[in-house]
Design a protein around this motif. Sequence first.
Motif, PDB file in Angstrom:
ATOM      1  N   TYR A 205       0.900  -1.196  -0.062  1.00  0.00           N
ATOM      2  CA  TYR A 205      -0.015   0.142   0.058  1.00  0.00           C
ATOM      3  C   TYR A 205       0.923   1.184  -0.003  1.00  0.00           C
ATOM      4  O   TYR A 205       0.280   2.287  -0.507  1.00  0.00           O
TER       5      TYR A 205
ATOM      6  N   SER B 170       6.947   4.153   2.601  1.00  0.00           N
ATOM      7  CA  SER B 170       6.778   4.211   4.280  1.00  0.00           C
ATOM      8  C   SER B 170       7.267   3.046   4.712  1.00  0.00           C
ATOM      9  O   SER B 170       7.771   3.101   6.024  1.00  0.00           O
TER      10      SER B 170
ATOM     11  N   SER C 252       1.544   4.703   7.509  1.00  0.00           N
ATOM     12  CA  SER C 252       2.000   5.124   6.125  1.00  0.00           C
ATOM     13  C   SER C 252       1.643   6.523   5.906  1.00  0.00           C
ATOM     14  O   SER C 252       0.652   6.909   6.584  1.00  0.00           O
TER      15      SER C 252
ATOM     16  N   GLN D 105      -1.884   6.684   7.821  1.00  0.00           N
ATOM     17  CA  GLN D 105      -2.808   5.421   8.565  1.00  0.00           C
ATOM     18  C   GLN D 105      -1.788   4.798   9.109  1.00  0.00           C
ATOM     19  O   GLN D 105      -0.419   4.859   8.897  1.00  0.00           O
TER      20      GLN D 105
ATOM     21  N   ALA E 221      -4.970  -0.580  11.729  1.00  0.00           N
ATOM     22  CA  ALA E 221      -4.401  -0.851  10.473  1.00  0.00           C
ATOM     23  C   ALA E 221      -3.693  -2.293  10.458  1.00  0.00           C
ATOM     24  O   ALA E 221      -4.008  -3.248   9.787  1.00  0.00           O
ATOM     25  N   ARG E 222      -2.883  -2.730  11.458  1.00  0.00           N
ATOM     26  CA  ARG E 222      -2.103  -3.597  11.643  1.00  0.00           C
ATOM     27  C   ARG E 222      -3.353  -5.023  11.902  1.00  0.00           C
ATOM     28  O   ARG E 222      -3.029  -6.190  11.444  1.00  0.00           O
TER      29      ARG E 222
ATOM     30  N   PHE F 107      -7.261  -4.343   9.223  1.00  0.00           N
ATOM     31  CA  PHE F 107      -7.270  -3.809   7.787  1.00  0.00           C
ATOM     32  C   PHE F 107      -5.851  -4.135   7.007  1.00  0.00           C
ATOM     33  O   PHE F 107      -5.600  -3.630   6.038  1.00  0.00           O
ATOM     34  N   ALA F 108      -5.303  -5.239   7.500  1.00  0.00           N
ATOM     35  CA  ALA F 108      -4.073  -5.847   6.792  1.00  0.00           C
ATOM     36  C   ALA F 108      -4.525  -6.244   5.409  1.00  0.00           C
ATOM     37  O   ALA F 108      -3.603  -6.140   4.559  1.00  0.00           O
ATOM     38  N   GLN F 109      -5.690  -6.560   5.156  1.00  0.00           N
ATOM     39  CA  GLN F 109      -5.842  -7.090   3.597  1.00  0.00           C
ATOM     40  C   GLN F 109      -6.268  -5.876   2.730  1.00  0.00           C
ATOM     41  O   GLN F 109      -6.501  -5.911   1.611  1.00  0.00           O
TER      42      GLN F 109
ATOM     43  N   PRO G  74      -5.702  -2.207   3.379  1.00  0.00           N
ATOM     44  CA  PRO G  74      -5.098  -1.077   3.898  1.00  0.00           C
ATOM     45  C   PRO G  74      -5.684   0.389   3.756  1.00  0.00           C
ATOM     46  O   PRO G  74      -5.758   1.190   4.434  1.00  0.00           O
ATOM     47  N   ARG G  75      -6.373   0.507   2.490  1.00  0.00           N
ATOM     48  CA  ARG G  75      -6.891   1.841   2.092  1.00  0.00           C
ATOM     49  C   ARG G  75      -7.852   2.306   2.907  1.00  0.00           C
ATOM     50  O   ARG G  75      -8.056   3.311   3.054  1.00  0.00           O
TER      51      ARG G  75
END
Lengths: 572, 360
Positions: free
Chosen positions: A399, A403, B218, B231, B236-237, B240-242, B244-245
């Motif tokens: 993504y 970063s 990020s 983010q 996220a970890r 939303f690891a799959q 990420p948006r």
Amino acid sequence: MTVAGAGARVGFLMLCHTALDRAAQVARHWAERGCPVVIHVDRRVAAAPYAKLMADLADLPDVRFSGRHACEWGTWGIVAASQQAATMMLRDFPDVRHVYLASGSCLPLRPVEELAAYLDERPRTDFIESVTTEDVGWTVGGLSVERFTLRFPFSWRKQRALFDLYVELQRKVRFRRKMPDGVVPHLGSQWWCLTRQTLSAMLEHPERARIDRYFRKVWIPDESYFQTMVRMVSSNVESRSLTLSKFDYQGKPHIFYDDHLQLLRRSDCFVARKIWPQADKIYAAFLSDDRSRQAVAEPNPGKIDRLFAKAVERRTKGRPGLYMQSRFPNANWENGRTAGPYSVFSGFSDVFENFEIWLSKASGTRVHGHLFAPDRVHFAGGEHVYNGALSDSAALRDYNPKSFLTSLIWNTRGERQCFQFGPGDDQTLNWFMAMDLNAQISVISGAWAVPLFHSNQNFSDIRREAARLQKLEQEFLNILRSPHAKARTRIWSLADFVENPMEPLQTIIDEIGPRQGRRLTEAPRMADLTGFGQFLQNLRNQGMQPVLMGDFPVGDDPKPTSTRRGRPYLVK
Amino acid sequence: MAGRFSGNGTAVALGEPAPAVPLYQKLLSDYALRTKRRRLLWRAFRSRHALHRVADRTGTIRKGDVLCFVTLRNEAVRLPHFLDHHRKLGVDHFLIVDNGSTDGSADLLRSAPDVSLWHTSTSYKASRFGLDWVTWLQIRHGHGHWCLTLDADELMLYPHYETRSLQALGAWLDQQGQRSFGAMMLDLYPQGPLSAAVCGPGDDPLSVLQWFDPGNYSVMVQSRMRNLWIQGGPRARMFFAQEPRRAPTLNKVPFVKWDRRFAYVNSTHALLPPPLNEVYDTTGGERTSGVLLHTKFLQIILDKSREEKERRQHFANSALYDRYYDGVMADPVLYCAASRRLTGWRQLEALGLLSRGGWV
């Protein structure tokens, strides 16, 4: 103590525009200790607070208020105010010998008696920072000598666009103002301490009307009027300010808060500016008569200088390799793309078995697998969450790969990171790494063919995959060989490398840890390449052209050299 | 030189400067944003009837006061500490919209001398997640003040906050010519499962939420409004690891010298006009920034998530976040071996999460 000092006093001029209660407190402090004070209050201050200030100080006979001018920053008003206040001081207090110009946000750091004694020992000295325009390093915005040669009819605060435009226009048409005779422009801090002789010579200067008229149109005259005039009338100028005043990179004064108390105690300056009005601790500490509390710290002005120099550096250069909410540099403005050196190995784990374990032992660094592998991030030791709580999720990494990499290097500052890379990995960061001075990139080109050679796939699939990987690696190598690339790059073809692996390995290891100076004793075990030449020939026969691995003649299999000791290694 | 290397399609994420846009496009986009801002202001104006005055002490606001704007619902547990914390920082007046609390939050607020309270029972989602209400209050009362706009589960932290008030910060930013101040959200979590983070009403949530993710964020620039898009962190970890948006946005611009023509666009992540979003330096230096300690992950979130999942008031497209709610309701352990225990702003600065910039 000299005779001239007997009975002479130091008088303070105070230019105030905000926090009048603090100004009153400081004025009272000085007046009660025998120093006359003349206060100028900006005309833009409303009547009520002004009246309150007058009432607050009404009981002090040695406090005067001078005629009010509007003091917009950078304009003549401040000079006019200083002149008028100084005139009043010299007229009303004939025993004043030194006149100290201060502001309403100034605070005495050392007792008045110390200042008086100091000035008594130097009864003829004028303390005013006064430097020729060529020697000034601190003017911000590019205006130094042009302050004197251009006209500035527009307000910098309120009419910035017009101000800039007019400066630009005058530069274009090469407009230059004529300086009055005898005026040699000098600049310096606006906070001075001058003797009666010098000050009166300025105020009564025969050419004053003409010189004033000129300086009315000079930019920021409070930093140049007295500084220039003093050179015309005084022969005993000590070019420094007795006031501690620190400026940020934009030339704006730093403000001192309660947490600066210890720092201010270490200053050897007599007065500091500017103090945050609500810094109760500082005001309480320095306006009290309890000397024992003040004498504890040894003067150490260098410490103050260092702190503020560091602040300027953090504000303007920042911490290399850090990308965060206050710092997100445009490309090529990073001041270091990453926080520290790291090593990228392409092809090594294909040529050697257990290369990662070997490298970790040989170099004493953290060695990861393929960080950019398509399935997941292969952190050292198979960790799922690494330093900084970086996740091993490939989706999260892809993504925002930049970063990901910069965070990894930032999170592990002080510990060198090594990782495997290859044409099968995500290629997004190729340019980023190639342009990074911190990257050490070592490539064995064509090594990706070794796992294919050992794989148990249909040959047509192998051929397709080989063509894909070769294309990707070729692009990577083109980037590394670009004249813009800054990384430390080494590229060997597979054939060259296999011929003599120890020397390249030794070079890389030495570069990672130059102080170790160890000779490699144990070499990593090389993969079996028997029949590899034939394998390449088969690819050729299928219409593919494997070029990146160099020359492997059919049948002439390379001898496994991994057990052989390297040639004597020469340190250059 | 940079332009020639940005052909890899990830120009924005790589921090390369956006390719030069033709002037007419820039003018068009500026005009579109201006229209958008005016539309937001108009919505705020229209929403004024939804607000019912409960306690209006705005008459006591003086020139130079720091104001704090909050929209909340059922925050009786966090409120006392939230108010205390920000009073200590120097907030002079709180302007709070209560969106139908049923847990006594309103009673807590009504009697406080430095709080003005409004009540509304209209839809949170339909009022742009409460922003219409807050924007209206800002138009009425915020003009010319340094304004802090927060959620009740956020605790503001900035360099030297122990010794320097928000007034000092505001005055310093004024002097720097900066009208806005960035502070990213930092998700705090307990060492054990969320159900272990029990915090009684009025207790300090930081006593049970002590851990955070130090370095997995990020960062990129969203060129339209020039704001950063940060983010990462535990959400996220873990959730939303799959995808990420969809991970929560963490960058915020909560502290602004307000003008009645300003308007927040999307929570306090970004506001208009766009220059206010440029709270970061692009030439390598560091600006001053703070952090919003996010005390979301108290034990009460387990029930709240259930409620939110049903109310569908928190996301524009709530169905997409069902998995997230399920993840939270499963009472997960967010802590990992790389988590750090919060010790103070200097620690956060050393880790590169905030910066004092030039404010020493």
